[in-house]
Design an enzyme around this catalytic site. Structure first.
Site, short mmCIF file in Angstrom:
data_model
loop_
_atom_site.label_atom_id
_atom_site.label_comp_id
_atom_site.label_asym_id
_atom_site.label_seq_id
_atom_site.Cartn_x
_atom_site.Cartn_y
_atom_site.Cartn_z
N GLU A 225 0.83 -1.22 0.00
CA GLU A 225 0.00 0.00 0.00
C GLU A 225 0.86 1.26 0.00
OE1 GLU A 225 -3.08 0.53 -0.53
OE2 GLU A 225 -3.79 -1.53 -0.53
N GLY A 226 1.99 1.20 -0.67
CA GLY A 226 2.93 2.32 -0.70
C GLY A 226 3.93 2.18 0.43
#
Length: 596
Positions: A442-443
């Site tokens: 998610e980054g």
């Protein structure tokens, strides 16, 4: 290994006494009819049972067994399918979903507590409903009425599951480089061709159908991220009457062998002319995905918190039982050969560090969820705008700082257990392995730090920061005359001033040095995180001082002890962080690339 127990008392403390979220629920038109204190308590109690009794007992065996892939099919570990069915039958998959399509419409401030319980019980299992919830958010916000009517009810009741298909072998963070193609068909649908990797729960046997939300590009799409569109691609095609039809041309090519979260399937997904439908507008795929990103990134932070709480429970139980050595103050356990290791100051340091960060993280995740609820449910435009700004600022910190401290808590828990923390028996090494991914997907946390300092601070001219600082300063001013709170308010004021000074310095550095924001990013995020926790710990201390006595006295006394530990033993780390940030980028950029 300690049996996982949901920290219900602390959750209620944060919701009711610190952030007074129950008052927010009654004020917001979108939640007023959905939830009250009694409903929330009932939901929390039942979720705690599901987490402790249906999910947590599966964790260790599921990790050892893992998922199995054969002939494009994934078989989940023993018990997962039955546990997921129990979870779905309880309505949990639609807890935060749109009531118009069968969801329960609960606010994120409540859903976040349930998420923590499930993730603390087993992260691999918890990923399945988490991914479905993210898919539902995007579909509900951007899908056509026909798509929502067809897919959301089945996703909310858990009959079908969702997956988010973004990453490709050559394109991770830079999604503008994706190569998956969508060709328009005569009937208004699209044919998708390409390969996606790292797709969590992209294939499994827990649900009848899996609904993939896939990023792809049309043949005439603009280059880069401006040419990305979002498509709904079901594993099994759905007939006009809602029944399942024939298999779509989307298959799982393999599953990854991983360091952690081994009980979840991380899939390679192949699209060979798979039939899909556009979600939202053409070339607006990233905007559609970012509808759920703030929720998902907070959800990843909550994963780190759930694992950290499990680590603390494991370590605290072990420390109270493990006999080793004698107390520096003298023998505490004269009837036994040694004292429990809880008597040793260094063990207490480790346990209190975990506890201070965990309880700070719980307050922080709920605080961010509170802003998400205002942004979603308020019918006052000014409130929505303010909330959106706070969410933009706080989300990267929630994702990165909570997971950084979450991994730290699992490592500290391992240290408390010593050699027993390194072997399978106590489950502690699994927590370390599982939690590591939260800093990556998610980054990555470095990307979150760059987002915070780049887009949310420097590019915004400090506007979002000033909004947060104004709230903290208002709290400081409102409590500046309190003698009881002085030990918390005074250092909080100093930390806010430090963060203000550093923020202004970084903005100034960026005007003359393009590398300055990147050089400061991670330390700046951590400095911000410590300041937020100081603010929330001051609020928790105030609530504890106002708390009752009798049977609750020990809870409030413990809360104050942990608050003091945070301010005296953990918060001073901001001094070093500040020095790192103000040092600039010179030493980082001085060495030529070929000398690395």
């Amino acid at each position: 290994m300690a049996e996982y127990k949901a920290p219900l008392r602390d959750m209620r403390f944060v919701i009711k006494e610190v952030l007074e979220v129950d008052k927010l629920w009654s004020a917001l038109a979108g939640t007023r009819e959905q939830v009250d204190v009694d409903t929330a308590d009932a939901i929390l109690e039942e979720a705690a049972k599901i987490a402790a009794e249906a999910v947590a007992p599966l964790s260790r065996e599921a990790d050892e067994h893992g998922c199995r892939w054969q002939d494009h099919q994934v078989t989940t570990p023993p018990g997962f399918k039955e546990a997921y069915q129990t979870y779905a039958e309880g309505g949990w998959c639609g807890l935060g979903g749109n009531p118009a399509f069968g969801g329960m419409g609960m606010p994120k401030t409540l859903v976040a507590q349930v998420e923590e319980m499930v993730q603390g019980a087993d992260m691999s299992f918890g990923l399945a409903p988490m991914l479905s919830a993210g898919a539902c958010l995007s579909l509900d916000a951007h899908g056509s009425d026909a798509l929502k009517q067809t897919y959301l009810p089945k996703l909310y009741d858990g009959t079908w599951a969702g997956a988010m298909d973004l990453t490709e072998p050559h394109a991770g963070t830079d999604l503008g480089m994706i190569r998956t193609r969508a060709e328009p068909d005569a009937d208004g649908s699209y044919s998708l061709t390409g390969t996606k990797i790292f797709i969590t729960w992209g294939e499994h046997d827990m649900a009848e159908n899996i609904i993939h939300l896939v990023l792809a590009k049309l043949p005439d799409a603009p280059t880069g991220s401006k040419g990305i569109s979002l498509f709904l691609v079901p594993k099994i095609l759905v007939n006009t009457d809602g029944s399942l039809g024939e298999r779509n041309a989307v298959t799982c090519g393999s599953i990854e062998k991983k360091m952690g979260i081994k009980a979840s399937a991380t899939c390679v997904m192949n699209y060979d002319g798979a039939k899909g439908w556009l979600v939202g507008e053409v070339n607006q795929g990233l905007a559609c995905m970012f509808t759920m990103m703030n929720y998902e990134r907070l959800g990843v932070g909550i994963q780190g918190l759930g694992a950290a709480e499990a680590s603390y429970q494991n370590a605290a139980d072990y420390a109270c039982e493990r006999l080793q050595g004698r107390s520096p103050e003298g023998i505490k356990n004269p009837d036994r050969a040694a004292d429990p290791i809880i008597v040793h100051p260094d063990v207490r340091r480790m346990l209190l560090t975990m506890r201070a960060f965990n309880e700070g993280s719980r307050a922080f995740s709920t605080y961010v969820a509170r802003w998400l609820d205002i942004a979603k449910f308020s019918d006052v435009a000014a409130e929505q705008e303010e909330a959106a700004g706070m969410v933009a600022l706080l989300t990267p910190i929630a994702k990165a700082f909570i997971t950084d401290k979450g991994l730290e808590a699992t490592l500290i828990g391992q240290q408390v257990l010593g050699g027993h923390g390194f072997i399978r028996e106590w489950g502690q090494e699994q927590l370390v392995r599982d939690t590591r991914i939260t800093q990556i997907y998610e980054g990555t946390n470095g990307v979150q730090a760059m987002d915070l300092i780049g887009r949310k601070t420097v590019a915004a001219g400090g506007r979002y920061f000033r909004q947060f600082a104004g709230e903290v300063d208002a709290f400081i001013q409102a409590n500046s005359d309190s003698e009881e709170l002085a030990e918390f308010i005074q250092p909080l004021g100093a930390e806010l001033a430090r963060l203000q000074q550093v923020t202004e310095a970084v903005i100034a550095q960026a005007e003359r040095d393009p590398n300055a924001p990147g050089a400061a990013a991670v330390e700046y995020l951590h400095l911000f995180g410590y300041t937020i926790y100081a603010y929330l710990w001051a609020r928790m201390a105030k609530a504890a001082l106002a708390g009752g006595s009798g049977g609750e006295a020990d809870f409030y006394r413990a809360k104050l002890v942990v608050a003091r530990f945070f301010f005296q033993r953990l918060l001073p780390q901001t001094q070093a962080l500040s020095a790192h940030i103000l040092a600039g980028s010179d030493t980082l950029m001085a060495l030529e690339a070929e000398l690395f």
